[in-house]
Structures are given as C-alpha cells and as structure tokens.
Design a protein around this motif. Structure first.
Motif, PDB file in Angstrom:
ATOM      1  N   GLN A 175     -17.719  38.325  22.588  1.00 25.18           N
ATOM      2  CA  GLN A 175     -18.769  37.345  22.819  1.00 25.18           C
ATOM      3  C   GLN A 175     -20.135  37.994  22.648  1.00 25.18           C
ATOM      4  N   HIS A 176     -21.069  37.200  22.174  1.00 25.67           N
ATOM      5  CA  HIS A 176     -22.444  37.669  21.980  1.00 25.67           C
ATOM      6  C   HIS A 176     -23.377  36.647  22.613  1.00 25.67           C
ATOM      7  N   ALA A 177     -24.089  37.060  23.629  1.00 23.87           N
ATOM      8  CA  ALA A 177     -24.972  36.151  24.354  1.00 23.87           C
ATOM      9  C   ALA A 177     -26.387  36.204  23.776  1.00 23.87           C
ATOM     10  N   PHE A 178     -27.024  35.042  23.730  1.00 29.03           N
ATOM     11  CA  PHE A 178     -28.416  34.939  23.314  1.00 29.03           C
ATOM     12  C   PHE A 178     -29.260  34.632  24.553  1.00 29.03           C
ATOM     13  N   TYR A 179     -30.313  35.431  24.752  1.00 32.02           N
ATOM     14  CA  TYR A 179     -31.200  35.286  25.906  1.00 32.02           C
ATOM     15  C   TYR A 179     -32.639  35.078  25.452  1.00 32.02           C
ATOM     16  N   ARG A 180     -33.427  34.519  26.340  1.00 35.06           N
ATOM     17  CA  ARG A 180     -34.869  34.439  26.085  1.00 35.06           C
ATOM     18  C   ARG A 180     -35.516  35.806  26.231  1.00 35.06           C
ATOM     19  N   TYR A 181     -34.973  36.645  27.124  1.00 29.60           N
ATOM     20  CA  TYR A 181     -35.497  37.992  27.352  1.00 29.60           C
ATOM     21  C   TYR A 181     -34.337  38.972  27.363  1.00 29.60           C
ATOM     22  N   THR A 182     -34.565  40.184  26.871  1.00 25.56           N
ATOM     23  CA  THR A 182     -33.524  41.207  26.925  1.00 25.56           C
ATOM     24  C   THR A 182     -33.321  41.703  28.345  1.00 25.56           C
ATOM     25  N   ASN A 212     -30.090  42.948  29.899  1.00 29.92           N
ATOM     26  CA  ASN A 212     -28.983  42.026  29.716  1.00 29.92           C
ATOM     27  C   ASN A 212     -27.996  42.582  28.697  1.00 29.92           C
ATOM     28  N   VAL A 213     -26.745  42.155  28.822  1.00 33.13           N
ATOM     29  CA  VAL A 213     -25.706  42.594  27.893  1.00 33.13           C
ATOM     30  C   VAL A 213     -25.731  41.698  26.658  1.00 33.13           C
ATOM     31  N   SER A 214     -25.761  42.307  25.483  1.00 31.88           N
ATOM     32  CA  SER A 214     -25.784  41.533  24.248  1.00 31.88           C
ATOM     33  C   SER A 214     -24.382  41.247  23.723  1.00 31.88           C
ATOM     34  N   ASP A 215     -23.474  42.207  23.822  1.00 30.62           N
ATOM     35  CA  ASP A 215     -22.136  42.063  23.257  1.00 30.62           C
ATOM     36  C   ASP A 215     -21.095  42.501  24.278  1.00 30.62           C
ATOM     37  N   VAL A 216     -19.974  41.778  24.302  1.00 30.77           N
ATOM     38  CA  VAL A 216     -18.874  42.100  25.209  1.00 30.77           C
ATOM     39  C   VAL A 216     -17.568  42.086  24.424  1.00 30.77           C
ATOM     40  N   LEU A 217     -16.832  43.189  24.513  1.00 27.87           N
ATOM     41  CA  LEU A 217     -15.463  43.257  24.001  1.00 27.87           C
ATOM     42  C   LEU A 217     -14.534  43.259  25.208  1.00 27.87           C
ATOM     43  N   SER A 218     -13.546  42.378  25.218  1.00 29.27           N
ATOM     44  CA  SER A 218     -12.658  42.278  26.378  1.00 29.27           C
ATOM     45  C   SER A 218     -11.213  42.200  25.914  1.00 29.27           C
ATOM     46  N   TRP A 219     -10.320  42.663  26.770  1.00 29.61           N
ATOM     47  CA  TRP A 219      -8.890  42.543  26.490  1.00 29.61           C
ATOM     48  C   TRP A 219      -8.136  42.402  27.805  1.00 29.61           C
ATOM     49  N   THR A 220      -6.994  41.725  27.733  1.00 28.22           N
ATOM     50  CA  THR A 220      -6.183  41.452  28.922  1.00 28.22           C
ATOM     51  C   THR A 220      -4.710  41.542  28.556  1.00 28.22           C
ATOM     52  N   VAL A 221      -3.932  42.127  29.436  1.00 25.67           N
ATOM     53  CA  VAL A 221      -2.469  42.124  29.305  1.00 25.67           C
ATOM     54  C   VAL A 221      -1.905  41.477  30.562  1.00 25.67           C
ATOM     55  N   GLN A 241     -19.044  46.240  27.983  1.00 28.61           N
ATOM     56  CA  GLN A 241     -20.290  45.498  27.873  1.00 28.61           C
ATOM     57  C   GLN A 241     -21.383  46.397  27.300  1.00 28.61           C
ATOM     58  N   PHE A 242     -22.028  45.924  26.222  1.00 29.01           N
ATOM     59  CA  PHE A 242     -23.038  46.693  25.512  1.00 29.01           C
ATOM     60  C   PHE A 242     -24.400  46.051  25.740  1.00 29.01           C
ATOM     61  N   PRO A 243     -25.256  46.661  26.563  1.00 30.12           N
ATOM     62  CA  PRO A 243     -26.560  46.064  26.869  1.00 30.12           C
ATOM     63  C   PRO A 243     -27.558  46.257  25.738  1.00 30.12           C
ATOM     64  N   HIS A 244     -28.601  45.452  25.760  1.00 34.81           N
ATOM     65  CA  HIS A 244     -29.709  45.651  24.829  1.00 34.81           C
ATOM     66  C   HIS A 244     -30.299  47.045  25.046  1.00 34.81           C
ATOM     67  N   GLN A 245     -30.708  47.668  23.957  1.00 40.97           N
ATOM     68  CA  GLN A 245     -31.245  49.020  24.034  1.00 40.97           C
ATOM     69  C   GLN A 245     -32.760  48.995  24.126  1.00 40.97           C
ATOM     70  N   PHE A 246     -33.301  49.902  24.936  1.00 43.89           N
ATOM     71  CA  PHE A 246     -34.745  50.034  25.074  1.00 43.89           C
ATOM     72  C   PHE A 246     -35.279  51.081  24.096  1.00 43.89           C
ATOM     73  N   ASP A 247     -36.556  50.978  23.817  1.00 41.12           N
ATOM     74  CA  ASP A 247     -37.238  52.020  23.052  1.00 41.12           C
ATOM     75  C   ASP A 247     -37.407  53.223  23.974  1.00 41.12           C
ATOM     76  N   VAL A 248     -36.820  54.362  23.609  1.00 38.39           N
ATOM     77  CA  VAL A 248     -36.804  55.541  24.489  1.00 38.39           C
ATOM     78  C   VAL A 248     -38.211  56.021  24.803  1.00 38.39           C
ATOM     79  N   GLU A 249     -39.125  55.862  23.857  1.00 32.53           N
ATOM     80  CA  GLU A 249     -40.464  56.417  24.038  1.00 32.53           C
ATOM     81  C   GLU A 249     -41.360  55.533  24.885  1.00 32.53           C
TER      82      GLU A 249
END
Length: 338
Positions: A175-182, A212-221, A241-249
C-alpha cells in the motif's frame, strides 16, 4: 498503545478470516448477487482491563465496533467489496478524546478476483485491490488523502484431518498512502494531536521528528481448522513500513530509527463457533507491537508485560452465504466435480 493502534485492532478482527468466499456464479437471486456480504459486531478489551497492574499507567479500555462489509458478485470470481463502520468507547480511556466517544472508522472500497484456476496440487489463488478513504479522525489527523493497496492470497485445503479439514494460507500486500504533509500537519485544526503512521508508538505530534509512512509491505501466514461447528485458527504477520525521508542537511532525522524502516508484528489467535442462519461467533486474542523492544532486542510477538494485547468477542452475520469459507469452498469443489 495509541488511539490509532486500538481502533485499528478492533477493526482488523472483523476481517481476520483466512480464506475468502469461493467464486460464485452470477445469477438472478439476491443470494447469488450478495453472497459474502456480512455484518460484524466486535467488543474488545485490553489486557489492563482485567489486570490493572500489568502496566505502570492505569488505562483500561473497552471498545465495541460495528462493521459492515457488503459484497456484490459481478461475474464468476469477480466481486466489488466495501467496508465501513464505527466504534464506541465504553470506558474513559486515554485513547479517545472524550468519555464514551463514538468514532467513525476508515472506509474502504475494492475488488476481489477469485476466478483463477487452481494450481495442479490444489492451491487456490486470489487477487485484491482497493482504496482506503480517511473517514476516521485518526487518518484525518495524519492528513491522509487516500491509500491505494493491492494484495495476493493463496490457500490450500487439507481434507480428512482427524475427521475435519485444515486450511493453510499466505498473503502479501502493498500500500502507498498519499498525505497532505509528510509529517503530521500543523496548519489546519484537527480533532486529535497530529499523528504519523508507523509501528513506533511514539509516532505522534510533528515535534517528535517522525515522518508519515509512504509505503508498506505486509505479509501474513495463517492456519485454520474446522471440526463440526468449531473452527480454531492462528495468524501471524509483519508490516514493513517505509517512512518519508528527510533532507539530512536541513531536516531532523529520527535517532531511534537508523534503518529508516519500521517493522510491526501482529498475532491473532481465535476460535469460531458456527451457528445457524449464517452466524459465526468468535472468541479471540490479538497482539500488535514493534518487532524491536525498547532495549533493542526482538520482542515476544504474542505477549509482553508492557504491551497491550486485546481480548475480543465477535458476532458475524452473513445472511446471503454459508457462514464459513470452508463450506463455501466445499460447495465450489462439488460444483466443479459435477
């Protein structure tokens, strides 16, 4: 446990059945059109409700959720689905804004396709796609716009197991969520503190520095058995869960998440009792947590002294179809044999 985690736990137990309804041939009767539609009522209580000394902060919570999952069978194996509902807090827990607060849950719409031919050894496959809409206050606080998702399911039925049947299943989703703000937004007024979506339970308020998390990979058994009118089951899953990345600087980094991936586990243990008229009663236990505990070690996926599990009871009514996936699949297999 946060408010978001509590509501998601209550909603998740409505759809934790392992196998989906078998493909239904389109027909003129209402039963054929709406086979698989259901209404479920779940009451869940956290463990602290029964064991006040389990955690240092006293916060018992008892919540009831009413969820409707309509289904329209368009063609053989192809169905349109939806899910909507609300929850009610019977306690004065910290997870809601007011005492005895009713909350609308997120609404989802989608399609399922179960018409793929069985594999040579009898395993069945299903495909799903859908959209989640932010009708809950929690998702609105995360500034979510919409979340599209896709998944694949596989299940296999083993017959004549001690006089009953056994289903093993596995599923994977994205799943890929769309947000107004990261990060949780601060411009508009929201009914709750701005919350970012992720496994970390400290993921609240923009000042936390978490995105916020942008992408989620999930699995269930899962494994489910059926013996007469009793059907025990267990499921285990992981969310990566893969969150939006910030500019390190220029922006803050999360010092508690150096891998930039948050991982949450879910465990569910239940027993279904099949009643007349397409009614199923379920008694179960669910537990969701961060995979890594506070000390950096892998936590117990089924119980933790300082985590909140949920005990729940669900009554599910499916007036247009048999109550169990096993019975539906049995009918489908008999039809294929004919």
């Amino acid at each position: 446990m946060s408010l978001a985690a509590l509501i998601l736990t209550v909603a998740a137990v409505q759809t934790s059945s392992v196998a989906t309804v078998a493909p239904v041939e389109r027909g003129k009767s209402v039963n054929q059109w709406l086979a698989g539609s259901a209404v479920a009522l779940t009451t869940a209580a956290n463990l602290q409700t029964f064991a006040p000394s389990q955690q240092l902060t006293h916060n018992p919570a008892v919540t009831t959720a009413f969820v409707v999952t309509p289904r329209v069978n368009l063609l053989k194996g192809l169905a349109a689905t939806a899910r909507f509902g609300f929850s009610y807090d019977w306690t004065n827990s910290d997870f809601t804004q007011t005492e005895h607060e009713p909350l609308v849950l997120d609404t989802s719409v989608g399609v399922n396709y179960l018409g793929l031919p069985a594999l040579p050894w009898g395993t069945r496959l299903g495909l799903s796609a859908g959209l989640t809409l932010p009708t809950s206050k929690i998702s609105q606080a995360r500034t979510m716009i919409v979340t599209p998702s896709a998944s694949v399911q596989a299940w296999h039925v083993f017959s004549d197991i001690l006089g009953g049947r056994l289903i093993t299943s596995a599923s994977g989703g994205y799943q890929h969520a769309f947000y107004r703000y990261t990060t949780p937004g601060v411009v508009d007024e929201q009914p709750y503190a701005r919350q970012c979506f992720g496994a970390d339970l400290t993921c609240v308020d923009q000042a936390s520095g978490l995105a916020n998390v942008s992408d989620v990979l999930s699995w269930t058994v899962a494994v489910v058995g059926q013996w007469s009118f009793v059907s025990p089951g267990a499921a285990f899953g992981l969310d990566h869960q893969f969150p939006h990345q910030f500019d390190v600087e220029t922006d803050l980094e999360d010092p508690f998440d150096p891998t930039t991936v948050r991982v949450a586990s879910s465990f569910d243990l239940w027993t279904d009792f099949f009643l007349p008229a397409g009614v199923t009663a379920r008694v179960g236990y669910s537990f969701t947590r961060d995979v890594l505990a506070g000390d950096g070690r892998f936590g117990n996926f089924a119980y933790d002294r300082y985590q909140d599990g949920q005990l729940y009871v669900t009554v599910r009514m499916a007036p247009f179809a048999e109550a169990t996936p096993l019975r539906a699949q049995k009918k489908d297999e008999e039809a294929q044999d004919d």
